[in-house]
Scaffold this motif. Structure first.
Motif, PDB file in Angstrom:
ATOM      1  N   GLY A  88       1.037  -1.270   0.136  1.00 59.40           N
ATOM      2  CA  GLY A  88      -0.015  -0.013   0.041  1.00 59.40           C
ATOM      3  C   GLY A  88       0.963   1.498   0.105  1.00 59.40           C
ATOM      4  N   PHE A  89       0.627   2.135  -0.928  1.00 57.68           N
ATOM      5  CA  PHE A  89       1.290   3.262  -1.067  1.00 57.68           C
ATOM      6  C   PHE A  89       0.571   4.408  -0.398  1.00 57.68           C
ATOM      7  CE2 PHE A  89       2.867   0.801  -4.512  1.00 57.68           C
ATOM      8  CZ  PHE A  89       4.194   0.690  -4.380  1.00 57.68           C
ATOM      9  N   ILE A  90       1.483   5.321   0.332  1.00 57.04           N
ATOM     10  CA  ILE A  90       1.201   6.754   0.813  1.00 57.04           C
ATOM     11  C   ILE A  90       2.052   7.738   0.413  1.00 57.04           C
ATOM     12  CG2 ILE A  90       0.653   8.130   2.928  1.00 57.04           C
ATOM     13  CD1 ILE A  90       0.304   5.573   4.355  1.00 57.04           C
ATOM     14  N   ALA A  96      -4.618   2.938   1.598  1.00 58.21           N
ATOM     15  CA  ALA A  96      -3.435   1.743   1.521  1.00 58.21           C
ATOM     16  C   ALA A  96      -3.707   0.720   2.476  1.00 58.21           C
ATOM     17  CB  ALA A  96      -2.044   2.767   1.799  1.00 58.21           C
ATOM     18  N   ILE A 147       3.444  -1.174   3.888  1.00 57.80           N
ATOM     19  CA  ILE A 147       2.852   0.143   3.613  1.00 57.80           C
ATOM     20  C   ILE A 147       4.346   0.769   3.295  1.00 57.80           C
ATOM     21  CG2 ILE A 147       1.879   2.294   4.280  1.00 57.80           C
ATOM     22  CD1 ILE A 147      -0.381   0.720   5.574  1.00 57.80           C
TER      23      ILE A 147
END
Length: 414
Positions: free
Chosen positions: A270-272, A334, A342
């Motif tokens: 999951g990308f932030i 995410a 993450i």
């Protein structure tokens, strides 16, 4: 008094001052070892301690451009193990491969699978034990790299200065256990990245290495332009390295196809992002549903928004949310995939202090649930929350440290 002797006594005074000034053992070791490295002309210093529970030497603290968290010597084996067992110094002033198989195993050519060596070109090794009158506690290993051999005088400095560092260790109440390593999820070795514009070649990464352990909060720290975001993009499958290798859960991803990288990102990460990257024509819930449709077993968007305390804003569009609220939506986005990891790239850089703390509190809860978090940041204060910190300088891994006293988000100040 000649210049060499004067320098030696000056260094003793500097180490004593650094140790006395330090408020924690880690701070004393960092500052004291740094001064000793400058005086002795060495490149790395590693404090190894003996653990009676497994009869092995484990790294407690190190100033070294590699991750030693998972490394160990058996007591009595190799230069470190034998120095401890015999309580005497070991000098290999002109080191070459084959002189010490255990040192070769730990520091030799990188294997790329996360379980092997760190890839340093060692040219001299000096090890000095430390302890009290009754018991040997461990030893300090000094490394010289890239073809530079050590002199007898430099070895003398390393051995005598070890006693200075040992004083700070002995004066502490106890040596706390080092970071308890878990399963390695991701490992990267000697990553380089070059960009070519006409005849101009820009080298952003020049040999960075990193390990990510399951369930940890790993912070990647460095100034703007040092290559930390590029490294994140490569191990996140968004970019490809010019050279080097990386693996995920033991699977080599170095030459993965675009299709394989897409599946890797979709199923595991999951990308932030710093700029939120929300779809402006979709409300908060729809932004999450869009990602949830990509995976087999997503979290409900309502549940993900509840985790970031935005369940009452799920029908709001990005333009109706503050910067902090948009970033919390991106965190929920995410989380909806239930990812293994993450990756957060400067998630608070565009936020003010109060809003940053709110976002970091949310990430703190994510970590508490066991999710692996890798965060890129230039803010040294934020790294106090992390289990471990990897420092990047000029495209290379410069230092890896363990936080034995993590700080809560609410207690951070900058």
């Amino acid at each position: 008094m000649d210049k060499a002797t004067l320098k030696y006594y000056r260094t003793i005074g500097q180490v004593q001052q650094a140790v006395n000034k330090a408020t924690t053992l880690d701070e004393a070791l960092h500052d004291g070892l740094g001064i000793i490295l400058d005086c002795a002309g060495a490149d790395c210093a590693i404090v190894w301690y003996y653990d009676r529970s497994d009869n092995k030497m484990h790294p407690y603290y190190w100033l070294c451009p590699c991750d030693l968290t998972s490394q160990e010597y058996k007591a009595g084996a190799g230069c470190v193990g034998s120095s401890y067992a015999n309580n005497e110094a070991v000098r290999m002033l002109e080191y070459s491969r084959g002189m010490d198989p255990d040192t070769d195993r730990i520091f030799g050519e990188a294997s790329g699978n996360g379980a092997g060596s760190t890839g340093l070109d060692i040219s001299a090794v000096i090890v000095a034990p430390f302890g009290d009158a009754q018991d040997s506690m461990g030893c300090i290993q000094f490394l010289y790299l890239d073809g530079r051999h050590a002199t007898e005088e430099e070895a003398d400095v390393c051995e005598i200065m070890t006693m200075m560092v040992a004083m700070s260790i002995q004066d502490s109440d106890h040596i706390e256990m080092p970071y308890v390593k878990h399963e390695i999820l991701l490992s990267a070795r000697d990553i380089t990245r070059e960009y070519q514009n006409g005849e101009t070649v820009t080298r952003v990464l020049k040999g960075a290495s990193i390990d990510v352990y399951k369930g940890e909060f790993l912070a990647v720290l460095g100034e703007s332009g040092c290559g930390k975001s590029t490294l994140l993009n490569i191990i996140g499958g968004l970019d490809k390295a010019t050279s080097g290798s990386f693996s995920f859960m033991g699977k080599d991803m170095t030459n993965a196809t675009q299709e394989e990288l897409t599946k890797y990102r979709r199923d595991n990460i999951g990308f932030i992002f710093q700029s939120y990257n929300l779809m402006t024509n979709l409300n908060a819930r729809q932004n999450l549903d869009l990602i949830g449709e990509l995976v087999d077993d997503p979290m409900k968007s309502e549940d993900a928004l509840k985790l970031v305390k935005l369940e009452d804003r799920m029908d709001n569009y990005p333009s109706q949310l503050s910067g902090g609220q948009q970033q919390r939506v991106s965190i929920a986005r995410a989380l909806i995939k239930k990812p293994q990891m993450i990756f957060a790239d400067e998630p608070t850089a565009a936020l003010d202090y109060e809003t940053s703390i709110e976002v970091l509190k949310v990430l703190e809860n994510v970590i508490a649930d066991g999710t692996t978090l890798l965060m890129v940041t230039h803010n040294t204060e934020i790294t106090k929350m992390a289990d471990r910190v990897v420092k990047i300088r000029d495209g290379r891994t410069y230092e890896v440290t363990v936080n034995r006293h993590r700080v809560k988000a609410a207690d951070l100040v900058w």
